[in-house]
Structure formats: C-alpha cells, structure tokens
Design a protein around this motif. Structure first.
Motif, PDB file in Angstrom:
ATOM      1  N   ILE A 430       0.833  -1.207   0.000  1.00  0.00           N
ATOM      2  CA  ILE A 430       0.000   0.000   0.000  1.00  0.00           C
ATOM      3  C   ILE A 430       0.865   1.254   0.000  1.00  0.00           C
ATOM      4  CG2 ILE A 430      -1.702   1.314   1.322  1.00  0.00           C
ATOM      5  CD1 ILE A 430      -2.826  -1.349   2.298  1.00  0.00           C
ATOM      6  N   LEU A 431       1.911   1.252   0.823  1.00  0.00           N
ATOM      7  CA  LEU A 431       2.782   2.428   0.910  1.00  0.00           C
ATOM      8  C   LEU A 431       3.556   2.667  -0.378  1.00  0.00           C
ATOM      9  CD1 LEU A 431       4.154   2.158   4.552  1.00  0.00           C
ATOM     10  CD2 LEU A 431       2.742   3.987   3.614  1.00  0.00           C
ATOM     11  N   VAL A 432       3.900   1.610  -1.112  1.00  0.00           N
ATOM     12  CA  VAL A 432       4.599   1.784  -2.390  1.00  0.00           C
ATOM     13  C   VAL A 432       3.732   2.609  -3.346  1.00  0.00           C
ATOM     14  CG1 VAL A 432       5.331   0.565  -4.469  1.00  0.00           C
ATOM     15  CG2 VAL A 432       6.108  -0.225  -2.244  1.00  0.00           C
ATOM     16  N   MET A 433       2.451   2.299  -3.413  1.00  0.00           N
ATOM     17  CA  MET A 433       1.562   3.033  -4.309  1.00  0.00           C
ATOM     18  C   MET A 433       1.343   4.465  -3.824  1.00  0.00           C
ATOM     19  SD  MET A 433      -1.289   0.197  -5.417  1.00  0.00           S
ATOM     20  CE  MET A 433      -1.845  -0.116  -3.744  1.00  0.00           C
ATOM     21  N   VAL A 434       1.085   4.628  -2.527  1.00  0.00           N
ATOM     22  CA  VAL A 434       0.804   5.962  -2.004  1.00  0.00           C
ATOM     23  C   VAL A 434       2.025   6.870  -2.117  1.00  0.00           C
ATOM     24  CG1 VAL A 434       0.183   7.242   0.080  1.00  0.00           C
ATOM     25  CG2 VAL A 434      -0.991   5.104  -0.460  1.00  0.00           C
ATOM     26  N   GLU A 435       3.203   6.340  -1.786  1.00  0.00           N
ATOM     27  CA  GLU A 435       4.420   7.170  -1.816  1.00  0.00           C
ATOM     28  C   GLU A 435       4.746   7.638  -3.223  1.00  0.00           C
ATOM     29  OE1 GLU A 435       8.389   8.210  -2.606  1.00  0.00           O
ATOM     30  OE2 GLU A 435       7.656   6.201  -3.134  1.00  0.00           O
ATOM     31  N   LYS A 436       4.603   6.764  -4.209  1.00  0.00           N
ATOM     32  CA  LYS A 436       4.892   7.170  -5.581  1.00  0.00           C
ATOM     33  C   LYS A 436       3.860   8.178  -6.079  1.00  0.00           C
ATOM     34  CE  LYS A 436       7.641   3.260  -7.129  1.00  0.00           C
ATOM     35  NZ  LYS A 436       7.817   2.189  -8.129  1.00  0.00           N
ATOM     36  N   TYR A 437       2.627   8.024  -5.654  1.00  0.00           N
ATOM     37  CA  TYR A 437       1.597   8.999  -6.033  1.00  0.00           C
ATOM     38  C   TYR A 437       1.947  10.377  -5.486  1.00  0.00           C
ATOM     39  CZ  TYR A 437      -3.075  10.981  -6.665  1.00  0.00           C
ATOM     40  OH  TYR A 437      -4.128  11.771  -7.030  1.00  0.00           O
ATOM     41  N   ILE A 438       2.317  10.436  -4.219  1.00  0.00           N
ATOM     42  CA  ILE A 438       2.669  11.724  -3.606  1.00  0.00           C
ATOM     43  C   ILE A 438       3.936  12.285  -4.245  1.00  0.00           C
ATOM     44  CG2 ILE A 438       3.419  12.815  -1.454  1.00  0.00           C
ATOM     45  CD1 ILE A 438       1.654  10.806   0.035  1.00  0.00           C
ATOM     46  N   GLN A 439       4.924  11.462  -4.448  1.00  0.00           N
ATOM     47  CA  GLN A 439       6.190  11.937  -5.004  1.00  0.00           C
ATOM     48  C   GLN A 439       6.015  12.451  -6.423  1.00  0.00           C
ATOM     49  OE1 GLN A 439      10.431  10.259  -4.300  1.00  0.00           O
ATOM     50  NE2 GLN A 439       9.679   9.175  -6.084  1.00  0.00           N
ATOM     51  N   ASN A 440       5.179  11.782  -7.215  1.00  0.00           N
ATOM     52  CA  ASN A 440       4.932  12.262  -8.569  1.00  0.00           C
ATOM     53  C   ASN A 440       4.301  13.649  -8.556  1.00  0.00           C
ATOM     54  OD1 ASN A 440       5.988   9.956  -9.673  1.00  0.00           O
ATOM     55  ND2 ASN A 440       4.034   9.005 -10.123  1.00  0.00           N
ATOM     56  N   LEU A 441       3.352  13.861  -7.642  1.00  0.00           N
ATOM     57  CA  LEU A 441       2.733  15.186  -7.537  1.00  0.00           C
ATOM     58  C   LEU A 441       3.771  16.254  -7.190  1.00  0.00           C
ATOM     59  CD1 LEU A 441      -0.587  14.395  -5.635  1.00  0.00           C
ATOM     60  CD2 LEU A 441      -0.316  14.944  -8.051  1.00  0.00           C
ATOM     61  N   PHE A 442       4.639  15.941  -6.241  1.00  0.00           N
ATOM     62  CA  PHE A 442       5.655  16.903  -5.825  1.00  0.00           C
ATOM     63  C   PHE A 442       6.631  17.226  -6.959  1.00  0.00           C
ATOM     64  CE2 PHE A 442       9.939  17.586  -4.000  1.00  0.00           C
ATOM     65  CZ  PHE A 442       9.703  18.809  -3.381  1.00  0.00           C
ATOM     66  N   ILE A 443       7.099  16.209  -7.657  1.00  0.00           N
ATOM     67  CA  ILE A 443       8.094  16.424  -8.712  1.00  0.00           C
ATOM     68  C   ILE A 443       7.478  17.166  -9.891  1.00  0.00           C
ATOM     69  CG2 ILE A 443       9.596  15.280 -10.373  1.00  0.00           C
ATOM     70  CD1 ILE A 443      10.044  13.066  -8.367  1.00  0.00           C
TER      71      ILE A 443
END
Length: 610
Positions: A430-443
């Motif tokens: 679950i954290l793999v999906m959530v973290e990449k979603y957040i990181q993509n938004l930030f980048i």
C-alpha cells in the motif's frame, strides 16, 4: 491609463456604450470582431501550413518505422528466451549488431556535417541535455564499457563452444557506446532545421536501437535472477513449484574456471548500470527527435546552479537511509535461501525497513506539496518536450510497481494460508503506491514552477474598476510587470472620462465585500508562515528534495542487485500460479527500477532549480 500597464486601450465607442448600459459592476467588453488587426499580430500564412504537412508526415512515418524495428527485435528476444526452434542467440546478436552499425553510420554523418558547418548559428534547446544528465550517462557508459570487457573475457574463456557473434557484439557495443556518448555531449541540445526528414529517421532509429539494447539487458538480467529465485524457493517450503532452471551456459569448460566464475558473476552485477545507460540514452535521443523542426520559445531556461548550503538535515537523513539500505541488502542476500527461518527473518527485516523509509518519504513529499499549496506562484506552461517526457515517464514507469503491489494485495486477501511475514507485505504494498503517487505530484509541480528569481519580479497588482468616476469593484491582475509599473495605493487615481476601466478578476474571488473593494481594504494574499518565508522556504524545499533524492537512490539498489521480495515471498506464486506471476514481475520490475533512477534525476533537477 491601461497603456501604462502594458494593456491596449479600449476603443472610445465601446467604452462609452458599456458605461451607459451598465447598472451594476462593470464587465469587460469582448473585442469587436470588426476591429482592425494589430500590426504586431501574426497573420497565418497558407504556405507555412503547407510546409508543416510534409514534416508531420515525416514524423508519423519515422515513428512507425521505429515501432516496426522495435517489434521485430522484441519478437527475436522472445523467440530466444523461449528456446524457439531455429532461433539462437547468434541470430539475435546479429540483428542488434546491424542496428548499432546503422546508427553508427548515421551519427558519423551527422557529426561530420555539423563540423563542416560549425560556424553557422544553430538553435539550441536549453532544457535538454543538462550537464548533470550528460555526466550521469557518461558514468553509466564507462561501466557499460567495463561490462563489455568482461563479456569479451567470457567469450575468450568459452571460445571453443561460442559463436563468433558473441565476441563481435561486445566490441561493437563498446564502440557504439563511446561514439553515442560523444554525440550526446555535443548535440543533445540541437534543434535540427535542415535535412529534417532524414534526421527524423536517423534519430528514431537510434531511440529504438537503444530500447532494444535495454530490453536485451533486462532479459539477460531477469533470467539470471529467475534462476537464483528458483533455487531459493525450496528453502521457503514451496516444493510444489517447479524449479527447472532456464540455463544458457555454454556446454564446455572454461579455463581457468575460477576466473570464468568471477567474470560471470561480475557481468550480472554490472547489468543494472548498463540497463540505466540504455534507457537514459533513449530518452535523450527521443527529446532530440521531438525537437526536430521545433520553433524555439522566447523564454530562455535559467541555468541551474548546485548549492549545498543549508541542506544538512536532508543530506544526513538521506545518507542514513542509504547506509541502512546497503546493510539491509547485504544481510538479505546472505540470509535468503539459507534456511526457511533465515529467509523469513530476511523478508521481515526488508519489509520493516521499506515501510519506515516509505512513510518518511511520503511525509516529506506531503510537506513539499503543502508549501506549494499555500504559496502563490505561477506555473510555467510553455511547450517543453524534455519536461513533458519527464512527467510522462514518472507516471508511466510508476505503473509497474503499482501492478506488482496490487497483485501482492490480492494474493494476501485471497490466500488460504498466511505465513507471518506476508502480513508485513500488505502495508508495504500500500505504501509503495501511495508514496509514488505523492512523489509524482511533488516532482511534476516542482518542474513546472517558475524559477525563483523570476517569480520575485512578479507582483499582484490591485486595480480599481471605475464607472462614472466611482470605484465599484476591485480586481487583481497577475502580470509580468513589477510593482513600480503602477502608481502606489496612496495616490489618487483620476476618474475615467470616456468610459470604465475593467479587468478580469484574477484572484479567484468574484464577489467581495464593499469594504474590501477599496484601495485600502483589499484582502491580503495567503502568506507562508514566518519560518518558511524567504530563504527559509527554499532551504526547506532543498532539504526535502535532497532527502527524496538519496532515498530514491536507496530504493533503486535492492531490486537492481537481487533483493526482490516479490520473487522470494512465494505467496503470490501460489495464488496466481508460478509462470503468470513471474511474467508479471519480469515485465513490471524493469519499469519499477527505472522509476527510482528517473525520479532521482528529476529530484536533482528540482533541487538545483529551487
């Protein structure tokens, strides 16, 4: 008065009509269709439209040519992987060698023609081929050449039973790597305006040649990882899964055997760097292909500057994560496959480490997004092929790990038996999906924001709308002008004699109270907290970017060097079946690995631009 703001004055007739017929707040009149065209306005030319048609056709034809070459190469790779009759490794290597030779001929022609016309002015894309990007590809290219030398040594050791193509291929690959790096250093920023049709085919051929070399490296590395995985499965108690090895080792002896074994192991440890080199080269060449015939925007990209001051916290935390990653990978590779107990403890250790790191990365990304949300700053929406490719790659390659994560979640929910370590896999997935979603938004938001120095010159101008000499509403205009372009708030503003002055509301509030409509009572914009204003805000964002950069490097290391719990967990293979799950992992894992390296590269650019 609007001319002082850089806006065209309204025609008197239209202005007076608007004043006479308006009973409420003033509205901006639409431009008259019969108004004469400004002499500065560009007039579309039919000749320009006709000239763009052949170039569009050339772009379509070249992309289709590249896809045909790519599909043919993938079929050869698949035929060799499944041991198809009549297709051997020598056939695959001959095809790849021919593609590299054709690309070498095109690059030599392009470099020679550019040298002959080096005194001519050439357009450049300042966003493409950044210095740190060319430095990264040079580092990966050096390791790729070392890998080629090991392959040559491997061929010499098994020369009795290997075809000549396995000796020619690494030599050609090394030459191809050297010339391609030289080409990218000198011409990655070019905007080609001559021989455009020919150049489109040459560049797209180079793109898909590198993609096929990337796929070849991924396939070789995946087969090696799969063989090691099959050997370890029995230690976890999954004896009902077949462990037939897919071995391509030569059927002869190597002399000396110790050296040959060391070379064989060294080759597979260097494959991750070769894989990153090929995909990085293909992306740089793709940007060059998109820039062919492009009209350069007037906005020039600000040169990036690397500053190391004020990022102690993010750097220390990131280096701590990197050191912990190396320790976890070493312990994991030592314990996995030794016994069932040690394998389970290694999996639990990895999941706990990854869960902790992903939570910290998600919190850092949310903090950066929150700073952007409460800060008023314009976004750069100009056309930029390099930036668009970065955004597309972030989202596209993240889907690989999302596919694996969803497979793990479904396997945990549907399995009948649940070993203790599998429950750690649920929050990890679950954290793999959530973290990449957040990181993509930030980048993605970071790379689309205006440079800091440019935004400091942009001011929000409060302008009063005057109808018949009375202020009726306030509006704000965000423009490229500075505060000094208009009179201060304290000065009196002469009434409009011939009409009204009206502007579109730019603050996002269409209805405001009457007391907020005057010059003195305008609402103040949302401000950052005091500890995040000025240089403090930039330091916080730099620390976040530095921490995420090192964390992405840390998460690139485990799957690249054999620490893959998706293989060793075993639960997914029972639920989905061994072969279907292995196919899913082998297809998605290369994209997941590339995502981490590409995210690290994007975060480095974000850091330099803050």
């Amino acid at each position: 008065m609007l001319e002082g703001l850089g806006l065209p004055a309204s025609p008197p007739a239209a202005a007076s009509t608007s004043v006479a017929g308006s009973s409420g707040p003033a509205a901006c009149p639409p431009p008259s269709p019969s108004a004469p065209r400004s002499p500065e306005s560009p007039v579309p030319r039919r000749g320009g439209v006709r000239a763009s048609v052949p170039q569009k056709l050339a772009e379509t034809l070249s992309s289709q040519y590249g896809l045909i070459v790519f599909v043919a190469g993938l079929l050869l790779l698949l035929a060799w992987a499944v041991h198809a009759a009549g297709v051997g490794k020598s056939d695959l290597l001959c095809f790849l060698t021919a593609l590299m030779l054709l690309q070498l001929l095109w690059m030599l022609w392009y470099v020679g023609r550019s040298s002959a016309h080096r005194r001519l002015f050439r357009l450049k894309d300042t966003h493409a081929g950044a210095g740190w990007l060319r430095g990264s590809i040079t580092l990966f290219a050096v390791i790729t050449i070392v890998l080629g030398c090991l392959k040559i040594g491997y061929f010499i050791g098994f020369s009795e039973c290997l075809s000549a193509t396995e000796g020619v291929f690494p030599v050609m690959h090394a030459v191809h790597t050297l010339l391609q790096v030289y080409f990218l250093w000198g011409h990655a920023k070019d905007i080609i305006q001559s021989f455009k049709t020919l150049e489109r085919f040459g560049v797209i051929h180079s793109v898909f040649t590198n993609l096929l070399l990337w796929a070849n490296g991924v396939l070789n590395e995946s087969k090696h990882q799969l063989n090691e995985h099959k050997e370890r499965l029995i230690t976890l108690g999954f004896g009902n899964i077949t462990t037939v090895l897919d071995d391509h080792t030569p059927q002869c002896n190597c002399t000396p055997p110790t050296l040959c074994t060391a070379i064989s192991h060294g080759i597979y440890y260097l494959y991750p760097f070769n894989i990153e080199y090929q995909i990085l080269a293909s992306t740089m060449l793709y940007v060059l292909w998109k820039n062919i015939g492009r009209k350069v925007d007037s906005h020039q990209h600000q040169k990036m500057q690397f500053k190391s001051d004020g990022v102690m916290v993010g750097t220390v935390l990131g280096l701590t994560a990197l050191a912990a990653t190396i320790a976890v990978v070493v312990v994991y590779l030592i314990h996995i496959g030794r016994s069932k107990t040690k394998s389970e403890s290694a999996l639990i250790m990895f999941y706990l480490y990854a869960i902790t790191l992903l939570m910290l990365m998600g919190a850092a990304g949310l903090a950066g997004i929150r700073i952007y949300r409460i800060e008023e700053k314009s976004l750069d929406e100009s056309k930029n092929p390099a930036r668009k490719l970065d955004s597309d790659l972030l989202v596209g390659t993240a889907s690989g790990s999302w596919l694996i994560s969803w497979g793990s979640i479904l396997a945990i929910l549907c399995a009948e038996d649940h070993p203790r370590y599998t429950w750690y896999n649920l929050p990890y997935s679950i954290l793999v999906m959530v973290e990449k979603y957040i990181q993509n938004l930030f980048i993605i938001e970071s790379i689309h924001r205006e440079p800091e120095k440019l935004s400091e010159d942009i001011r929000t101008l409060r302008v009063v709308t005057v109808c018949n000499g009375k202020p009726v509403a306030s509006s704000c205009l965000k423009s490229g002008g500075v505060a000094g372009d208009v009179a201060p708030r304290g000065r009196d503003m002469p009434p409009a004699a011939e009409g009204n002055v009206c502007m579109r509301e730019g603050c996002g509030k269409e209805e405001e109270k009457q007391e907020e409509s005057s010059w003195g009572g305008s609402p103040s914009p949302v401000r950052l907290p005091r500890f995040l204003q000025g240089n403090a805000k930039r330091k916080v964002l730099r620390n976040i970017a530095a921490f995420l950069f090192l964390c992405n490097i840390s998460l690139w290391i485990p799957p690249a060097f054999g620490c893959r719990p998706e293989y060793d967990n075993g639960l997914e293979e029972i639920v989905f079946g061994f072969e279907p799950w292995i196919i899913v992992v082998n297809l998605a894992m290369p994209f997941s690995i590339f995502y981490r390296m590409h995210a690290a590269a994007s975060l480095f650019e974000v850091y330099c631009n803050i």
